[in-house]
Scaffold this motif. Sequence first.
Motif, mmCIF file in Angstrom:
data_model
loop_
_atom_site.group_PDB
_atom_site.id
_atom_site.type_symbol
_atom_site.label_atom_id
_atom_site.label_comp_id
_atom_site.label_asym_id
_atom_site.label_seq_id
_atom_site.Cartn_x
_atom_site.Cartn_y
_atom_site.Cartn_z
ATOM 1 N N HIS A 17 -8.681 8.241 0.731
ATOM 2 C CA HIS A 17 -9.485 8.757 -0.376
ATOM 3 C C HIS A 17 -8.801 8.670 -1.736
ATOM 4 O O HIS A 17 -9.436 8.930 -2.744
ATOM 5 C CB HIS A 17 -9.889 10.216 -0.094
ATOM 6 C CG HIS A 17 -8.752 11.067 0.347
ATOM 7 N ND1 HIS A 17 -7.710 11.408 -0.474
ATOM 8 C CD2 HIS A 17 -8.480 11.604 1.562
ATOM 9 C CE1 HIS A 17 -6.848 12.150 0.194
ATOM 10 N NE2 HIS A 17 -7.280 12.279 1.439
ATOM 11 N N GLY A 18 -7.508 8.327 -1.788
ATOM 12 C CA GLY A 18 -6.808 8.170 -3.059
ATOM 13 C C GLY A 18 -6.495 9.468 -3.787
ATOM 14 O O GLY A 18 -6.127 9.444 -4.966
ATOM 15 N N ARG A 19 -6.618 10.605 -3.113
ATOM 16 C CA ARG A 19 -6.354 11.902 -3.752
ATOM 17 C C ARG A 19 -5.053 12.525 -3.244
ATOM 18 O O ARG A 19 -4.868 13.733 -3.315
ATOM 19 C CB ARG A 19 -7.522 12.855 -3.484
ATOM 20 C CG ARG A 19 -8.825 12.392 -4.132
ATOM 21 C CD ARG A 19 -9.993 13.293 -3.814
ATOM 22 N NE ARG A 19 -9.705 14.667 -4.147
ATOM 23 C CZ ARG A 19 -10.265 15.724 -3.538
ATOM 24 N NH1 ARG A 19 -11.120 15.531 -2.568
ATOM 25 N NH2 ARG A 19 -9.954 16.941 -3.894
ATOM 26 N N HIS A 20 -4.156 11.693 -2.738
ATOM 27 C CA HIS A 20 -2.912 12.207 -2.167
ATOM 28 C C HIS A 20 -1.940 12.653 -3.259
ATOM 29 O O HIS A 20 -1.937 12.115 -4.366
ATOM 30 C CB HIS A 20 -2.255 11.142 -1.292
ATOM 31 C CG HIS A 20 -3.070 10.796 -0.089
ATOM 32 N ND1 HIS A 20 -3.108 11.585 1.029
ATOM 33 C CD2 HIS A 20 -3.904 9.755 0.160
ATOM 34 C CE1 HIS A 20 -3.913 11.055 1.928
ATOM 35 N NE2 HIS A 20 -4.418 9.939 1.416
ATOM 36 N N HIS A 21 -1.126 13.620 -2.899
ATOM 37 C CA HIS A 21 -0.078 14.144 -3.770
ATOM 38 C C HIS A 21 1.266 13.759 -3.181
ATOM 39 O O HIS A 21 1.429 13.783 -1.960
ATOM 40 C CB HIS A 21 -0.139 15.678 -3.830
ATOM 41 C CG HIS A 21 -1.418 16.205 -4.366
ATOM 42 N ND1 HIS A 21 -1.624 16.443 -5.700
ATOM 43 C CD2 HIS A 21 -2.578 16.523 -3.743
ATOM 44 C CE1 HIS A 21 -2.848 16.896 -5.875
ATOM 45 N NE2 HIS A 21 -3.455 16.945 -4.712
ATOM 46 N N PRO A 22 2.250 13.435 -4.024
ATOM 47 C CA PRO A 22 3.597 13.291 -3.474
ATOM 48 C C PRO A 22 3.971 14.625 -2.824
ATOM 49 O O PRO A 22 3.755 15.703 -3.418
ATOM 50 C CB PRO A 22 4.462 13.007 -4.698
ATOM 51 C CG PRO A 22 3.506 12.461 -5.722
ATOM 52 C CD PRO A 22 2.215 13.187 -5.462
ATOM 53 N N HIS A 23 4.531 14.568 -1.616
ATOM 54 C CA HIS A 23 4.785 15.805 -0.882
ATOM 55 C C HIS A 23 5.815 15.590 0.216
ATOM 56 O O HIS A 23 6.118 14.454 0.578
ATOM 57 C CB HIS A 23 3.488 16.316 -0.247
ATOM 58 C CG HIS A 23 2.992 15.393 0.821
ATOM 59 N ND1 HIS A 23 2.264 14.257 0.532
ATOM 60 C CD2 HIS A 23 3.139 15.411 2.168
ATOM 61 C CE1 HIS A 23 1.990 13.619 1.653
ATOM 62 N NE2 HIS A 23 2.509 14.296 2.680
ATOM 63 N N ILE B 141 -1.467 24.019 1.384
ATOM 64 C CA ILE B 141 -2.067 23.510 2.612
ATOM 65 C C ILE B 141 -3.001 22.399 2.149
ATOM 66 O O ILE B 141 -3.779 22.588 1.204
ATOM 67 C CB ILE B 141 -2.848 24.617 3.350
ATOM 68 C CG1 ILE B 141 -1.886 25.714 3.796
ATOM 69 C CG2 ILE B 141 -3.616 24.031 4.523
ATOM 70 C CD1 ILE B 141 -2.573 26.966 4.316
ATOM 71 N N ILE B 142 -2.906 21.235 2.800
ATOM 72 C CA ILE B 142 -3.688 20.079 2.367
ATOM 73 C C ILE B 142 -4.410 19.464 3.562
ATOM 74 O O ILE B 142 -3.803 19.222 4.603
ATOM 75 C CB ILE B 142 -2.794 19.017 1.695
ATOM 76 C CG1 ILE B 142 -2.082 19.611 0.470
ATOM 77 C CG2 ILE B 142 -3.618 17.789 1.312
ATOM 78 C CD1 ILE B 142 -1.097 18.675 -0.199
ATOM 79 N N ASP B 143 -5.698 19.193 3.383
ATOM 80 C CA ASP B 143 -6.489 18.472 4.371
ATOM 81 C C ASP B 143 -6.331 16.989 4.047
ATOM 82 O O ASP B 143 -6.817 16.516 3.017
ATOM 83 C CB ASP B 143 -7.959 18.895 4.286
ATOM 84 C CG ASP B 143 -8.829 18.231 5.334
ATOM 85 O OD1 ASP B 143 -8.562 17.065 5.705
ATOM 86 O OD2 ASP B 143 -9.796 18.876 5.773
ATOM 87 N N SER B 144 -5.627 16.251 4.896
ATOM 88 C CA SER B 144 -5.360 14.840 4.604
ATOM 89 C C SER B 144 -6.619 13.976 4.656
ATOM 90 O O SER B 144 -6.650 12.893 4.074
ATOM 91 C CB SER B 144 -4.302 14.281 5.563
ATOM 92 O OG SER B 144 -4.819 14.208 6.875
ATOM 93 N N GLY B 145 -7.634 14.450 5.323
ATOM 94 C CA GLY B 145 -8.876 13.685 5.421
ATOM 95 C C GLY B 145 -9.696 13.697 4.153
ATOM 96 O O GLY B 145 -10.426 12.747 3.867
ATOM 97 N N HIS C 69 0.821 -1.204 0.000
ATOM 98 C CA HIS C 69 0.000 0.000 0.000
ATOM 99 C C HIS C 69 0.858 1.260 0.000
ATOM 100 O O HIS C 69 1.849 1.355 0.722
ATOM 101 C CB HIS C 69 -0.926 0.020 1.217
ATOM 102 C CG HIS C 69 -1.914 -1.085 1.221
ATOM 103 N ND1 HIS C 69 -3.024 -1.094 0.416
ATOM 104 C CD2 HIS C 69 -1.953 -2.243 1.922
ATOM 105 C CE1 HIS C 69 -3.696 -2.196 0.619
ATOM 106 N NE2 HIS C 69 -3.075 -2.920 1.531
ATOM 107 N N THR C 70 0.450 2.233 -0.820
ATOM 108 C CA THR C 70 1.117 3.534 -0.909
ATOM 109 C C THR C 70 0.048 4.621 -0.769
ATOM 110 O O THR C 70 -1.139 4.325 -0.615
ATOM 111 C CB THR C 70 1.835 3.710 -2.260
ATOM 112 O OG1 THR C 70 0.844 3.865 -3.290
ATOM 113 C CG2 THR C 70 2.750 2.535 -2.583
ATOM 114 N N LEU C 71 0.475 5.861 -0.889
ATOM 115 C CA LEU C 71 -0.497 6.950 -0.860
ATOM 116 C C LEU C 71 -1.454 6.892 -2.051
ATOM 117 O O LEU C 71 -2.533 7.473 -2.007
ATOM 118 C CB LEU C 71 0.205 8.304 -0.814
ATOM 119 C CG LEU C 71 0.859 8.673 0.511
ATOM 120 C CD1 LEU C 71 1.552 10.034 0.409
ATOM 121 C CD2 LEU C 71 -0.143 8.687 1.647
#
Length: 174
Positions: free
Chosen positions: A37-43, A159-163, A30-32
Amino acid sequence: MALAVCLLFDPATERRLRALWRRLEDAGIHTLASHTHGRHHPHLSYAVLRAWDLEAVREAVDALPDGGPVTLRCHGTVVFPRGRAALAPAVTADVSRRQESVTAALVATGADLHRNYAPGAWVPHVSVATRAPGAKLLAVVEAVADVLPMPLTVDRAAIIDSGTGQLWPLAAIP
């Protein structure tokens, strides 16, 4: 969930990181890419907040000076508890000062900074695996080793809301 102030990467760096995620996902790790939610950005996160006032956070971060783009270099893997693994970038004193400025500005808003992002406790990392059981950690380390050394070019911040994956781009790179 959490709110984070993140450095984001240029398109070439993002493609390389997403290709690494795909390789790991294909190996059943498993990765980001598949996390929540599957909308993660490499960061790379400067700060993670557990409680916050969004407008106060946005104003505080927008008031910080623009440090401009930066290139970080990764030469290894860091493994955290519960099967989390990440690229371990070397950071300059300038990037460390920027992170400390961001966290100081956020704390001044009354936000609750996660203890792992406090100055002196921050371990800069770019998440690769979110849940790799012990038996699969070798595969993660090998996959990362195959792409090292890896330069990471930061060309923006947000700024990112991880939820939810909601992202608020910043006008500058603090």
